[in-house]
Scaffold this motif. Structure first.
Motif: not given
Lengths: 143, 150
Positions: B15-18, B109-110, B126-129, B143-144
């Motif tokens: 989570i948070g890692v690009e 990223k997640v 699961i939400t991706f940014g 985009c999310r």
């Protein structure tokens, strides 16, 4: 394209000119090729049924693009789509008519740009809302 | 670049890692195939002379086009370890028009993961940014994307 829409032409509550679409299985194939989305629930009926779906379903983002077209057709070349939020709530099936609709919920000025907020939805054949969404757009101003 | 994608089981630790989804050169033919698929006849997307006279000065993609870029990589990642994948939601923010000739770098990223029981077993939300930069390192869109796996 029809004439350019201006900020002053719009009142809160105004309806966006609806857009009617009838996605076919051919269109789903074209979408898969163009988007790279090869999720089998959009082309393999037996698999879709085995996963508890009513059949092959229309990709949410394809119907979301119909809502994008609803907006870009309406705001014209002088308008800009700034934000689009889409929530895929129900299943759309190929061969069924979808109606894309929207309504203006807010207008405001910010940093000398003229903004509208619109609520959007895709209506299935039985009138149910299969996608709901919001668009934030800017329009040119008269004078 | 796909070898650097995390697996679905490992997403919670990411989570948070690009990570990079890819570099996409936006061609006129790509835009044409997309608008033919969605059946959007707007001349801004296809007619060079018309688009040249518009405020854009040339062919642009419909604003929704960018939300498909890189999403196929996310689907591929999740499909490897999912029974069924459904799309839950999309939130797109556009900062610049996407032009033919742009070279777009998509980075994901997640943003978050939630799990809950559903009628078909455990469901994972699961939400991706995803962010999109052009060849001048300018942010074109964000985009999310929320995807449901079960």
């Amino acid at each position: 394209m029809t004439g350019q829409l201006y900020y002053q032409d719009i009142a809160v509550g105004d309806e966006i000119t609806p857009l009617v679409k009838q996605p076919t299985s051919r269109q789903l194939v074209m979408w898969a090729g163009a988007s790279g989305d090869f999720n089998p629930i959009h082309y393999d009926k037996d698999l879709a049924l085995s996963r508890g779906l009513p059949g092959v379903i229309v990709p949410g983002q394809l119907a979301g693009c119909f809502l994008g077209q609803l907006i870009t057709d309406w705001i014209g070349d002088g308008g800009r789509l700034k934000k689009l939020s889409l929530s895929y709530k129900g299943m759309n099936l190929p061969g069924k008519t979808l109606t894309c609709r929207g309504r203006v919920t807010k207008k405001y000025l910010e940093d000398s740009e003229h903004y509208l907020v619109c609520s959007l939805w895709v209506e299935g054949a039985a009138g149910e809302k299969t996608i709901t969404g919001t668009a934030v757009v800017t329009l040119p101003s008269r004078g | 670049m796909t070898e650097s994608l995390p697996t679905i089981g490992g997403l919670k630790d990411k989570i948070g890692v690009e990570w990079p989804l890819g570099v996409y050169e936006i061609e006129k033919g790509m835009i044409r195939r997309f608008v033919q698929a969605i059946e959007d006849p707007n001349p801004l997307w296809q007619d060079e002379e018309y688009a040249a006279r518009s405020q854009y000065g040339g062919i642009v993609a419909p604003p929704t086009f960018i939300m498909t870029i890189g999403f196929e990589q996310i689907q591929k990642l999740l499909a490897a370890s999912s029974g069924t994948l459904l799309h839950g939601s999309t939130e797109l923010e556009c900062y610049q028009p996407l032009r033919a000739g742009n070279v777009i770098t998509a980075t994901a990223k997640v943003a978050n993961i939630r799990e809950r029981p559903g009628k078909m077993g455990k469901m994972t939300f699961i939400t991706f940014g995803i962010s999109y930069q052009n060849q001048r390192q300018e942010l074109v869109a964000k985009c999310r994307q929320m995807v449901i796996s079960y």
